[in-house]
Each structure stands twice: as C-alpha cells, then as structure tokens.
Scaffold this motif. Structure first.
Motif, PDB file in Angstrom:
ATOM      1  N   THR A  48       0.788  -1.228  -0.105  1.00  0.00           N
ATOM      2  CA  THR A  48       0.089  -0.008  -0.108  1.00  0.00           C
ATOM      3  C   THR A  48       0.867   1.122  -0.024  1.00  0.00           C
ATOM      4  OG1 THR A  48      -1.773  -1.217   1.246  1.00  0.00           O
ATOM      5  CG2 THR A  48      -1.840   1.390   1.277  1.00  0.00           C
ATOM      6  N   THR A  74      -2.214   4.406  10.281  1.00  0.00           N
ATOM      7  CA  THR A  74      -2.758   3.762   8.664  1.00  0.00           C
ATOM      8  C   THR A  74      -1.776   2.875   8.155  1.00  0.00           C
ATOM      9  OG1 THR A  74      -4.047   5.961   8.316  1.00  0.00           O
ATOM     10  CG2 THR A  74      -3.361   4.477   6.389  1.00  0.00           C
ATOM     11  N   CYS A  78      -1.922  -1.745   7.581  1.00  0.00           N
ATOM     12  CA  CYS A  78      -1.863  -2.575   6.415  1.00  0.00           C
ATOM     13  C   CYS A  78      -1.113  -3.616   6.716  1.00  0.00           C
ATOM     14  CB  CYS A  78      -0.961  -1.431   5.540  1.00  0.00           C
ATOM     15  SG  CYS A  78      -1.464   0.165   4.986  1.00  0.00           S
ATOM     16  N   ARG A 136      -2.858  -0.658  -3.150  1.00  0.00           N
ATOM     17  CA  ARG A 136      -3.733   0.566  -2.644  1.00  0.00           C
ATOM     18  C   ARG A 136      -2.919   1.934  -2.601  1.00  0.00           C
ATOM     19  NH1 ARG A 136      -4.878  -0.503   2.789  1.00  0.00           N
ATOM     20  NH2 ARG A 136      -6.478   1.172   2.694  1.00  0.00           N
ATOM     21  N   VAL A 138      -3.438   5.492  -0.347  1.00  0.00           N
ATOM     22  CA  VAL A 138      -4.211   6.025   0.700  1.00  0.00           C
ATOM     23  C   VAL A 138      -3.756   7.454   0.866  1.00  0.00           C
ATOM     24  CG1 VAL A 138      -5.045   5.941   3.133  1.00  0.00           C
ATOM     25  CG2 VAL A 138      -4.743   3.982   1.873  1.00  0.00           C
ATOM     26  N   GLU A 156      -9.232   7.011   0.985  1.00  0.00           N
ATOM     27  CA  GLU A 156      -8.881   5.923  -0.198  1.00  0.00           C
ATOM     28  C   GLU A 156      -8.909   6.784  -1.409  1.00  0.00           C
ATOM     29  OE1 GLU A 156      -8.142   1.625  -0.763  1.00  0.00           O
ATOM     30  OE2 GLU A 156      -8.545   2.686   1.060  1.00  0.00           O
TER      31      GLU A 156
END
Length: 258
Positions: A48, A74, A78, A136, A138, A156
């Motif tokens: 991520t 955050t 992950c 991903r 973020v 997101e």
C-alpha cells in the motif's frame, strides 16, 4: 508571525475554496453519467502506498503531530507492506523516526503547491497501481474545516470508487437532463483522470490551508499567553517596587526617631 500566518491563510483558503466547486461539479457529472464511473480493483499482495501530508516547519500547534499519528496508525493497519510518500519535512522526520523512510524528497509540493507537480506524482502512483506494483493508495492529511477547525483524515485514493454525490442545489440537472457529446464512455474516459488529479491536488491545498489556520491559532494563543505573563510580571514588579519604597520609608522613620 500571526500576521504572516493570517495572510498566508487567506491565500490558501481562497485556493482550496475556489477548487472545491469545480471538483464537486466534475464528480457530480461523472456520477450522473449513464455509463457510470468504473471502479478499479486492488492488486492482492501488493504493498500500500501511503501519501502522508504535513508541513515543512513547526510552530503550528498539533497540526504535524496529528497528521503523523494518523499516518502511523494507517501504516500499521496495512497487511501487505507499505511504501511511504511523505509530503513535508516534519512528516518525513516523523516517519523516519518510526522506521519508515523514503528515498524521494517531496517537500516542495508542500512548500509551493503546484497543480503540475502534484499531478505528476498522482499520475506516477496511478501508473504503478495499474501495473500492479502497488495495491492501494491512501491519502493522509489535515482537512481544512474552518479557521479554528482542522480534521486529520485518511482517504482511499486508489482503487477508485465512483462518488455518490448528493447535490446541494435543488435545480441541478439529473442524469436524464444531460446532453452527452460524443457519448458517455468517452466522457468517462476524459473526466475520470481529471477527477483523480483534482482530488490529489485538493488534498495538498486542504493541508496547506489547515496548516496556516493551525499556525494562526497557535500564534494567537502564544500572544495571549505572553500578554498574561507580561501582566503577571508587571504586577510582581510593582509589588517589589512598593515593598522597596516602604522599606526605605521605614528606614528613614527609624533613623529620625533614633
């Protein structure tokens, strides 16, 4: 410093507030198209990318600490590893102390926000996402609410999901009232990249406005505390001066009576 921060706040506030209606309108059109905005699927087992935005300098209250705290939360949530993209010197330092460092320097994106620079980074992340190098993306930053309110958020960015927009204007056209040229698919192909680039740039401008708002408030608090301290010291000085005068008078009276 309060006056300087106030002037920068007005400029940053105008920038983000002028961008939001344009970004919102594009999102409304994209959501209303019959073809719909395509949703992208994350690549499993890919790391991520965390884009964490803060400031290049301090003296802005808890602005940097709040963003760094949320970024670390955050990151630790992950499961498949992370790549960090710290925007701002204070964010880079905080993540490095926690063991997450980056080879690239993105401080200029915060010091001198520019659509061209932010769009270049956004395109790079989108390309890596499409190639499956990252699963991903973020965004972590402080959202500007008002001059006295900033909210740390983690959004997101990729995979992209079509926005659900509730129009604020009763007279806004519905999907059936749009005239589409050349067709819905072509419009989606044109609008989607614009929406994504604007969303990324808006996060940077949001953070810039929130930073100056936090700094203005911090400098106002410092000024108030300094005035309170000055008042207390003046009172102590006057008390000491009065005591000294009283002692001298008593010495004179004692000498005269002797």
């Amino acid at each position: 410093m309060k006056l300087v921060a106030s002037a920068k706040l007005r400029k940053a506030q105008r920038a983000i507030e002028s961008l939001r209606p344009y970004e919102r309108t594009l999102a409304e059109i994209l959501a209303a198209l019959p073809a719909g905005a395509p949703s992208t699927t994350p690549t499993h087992n890919a790391p991520t990318a965390i884009v964490a935005i803060a400031s290049n300098s301090s003296l802005c209250g808890g602005f940097n600490a709040n963003a760094a705290r949320l970024a670390l939360e955050t990151i630790r949530a992950c499961e498949n590893g992370v790549e960090v993209y710290p925007l701002g010197r204070k964010m880079a330092e905080a993540l490095k102390r926690a063991g997450y460092s980056s080879d690239q320097d993105y401080n200029d994106l915060v010091g001198h926000p520019s659509y061209e620079k932010s769009a270049a980074l956004a395109r790079s992340l989108a390309e890596r996402f499409q190639q499956g190098e990252i699963g991903r993306v973020v965004l972590v930053y402080n959202r500007f609410r008002s001059a006295s309110s900033q909210e740390p958020v983690a959004e997101e960015y990729l995979p992209f999901t079509a926005p659900v927009i509730q129009s604020e204007n009763e007279g806004s056209p519905s999907a059936e009232e749009y005239i589409l040229e050349p067709d819905a698919e072509a419009l989606v192909a044109q609008l989607l990249p614009q929406v994504m680039l604007l969303k990324f740039h808006a996060a940077i401008l949001d953070s810039a406005a929130a930073e100056q708002a936090a700094r203005t408030l911090a400098m106002q608090t410092a000024s108030d505390n300094a005035e309170d301290l000055l008042g207390e010291l003046t009172l102590e000085y006057n008390k000491g001066r009065q005591q000294k005068i009283t002692a001298e008078i008593l010495d004179l009276l004692g000498g005269a009576s002797g």
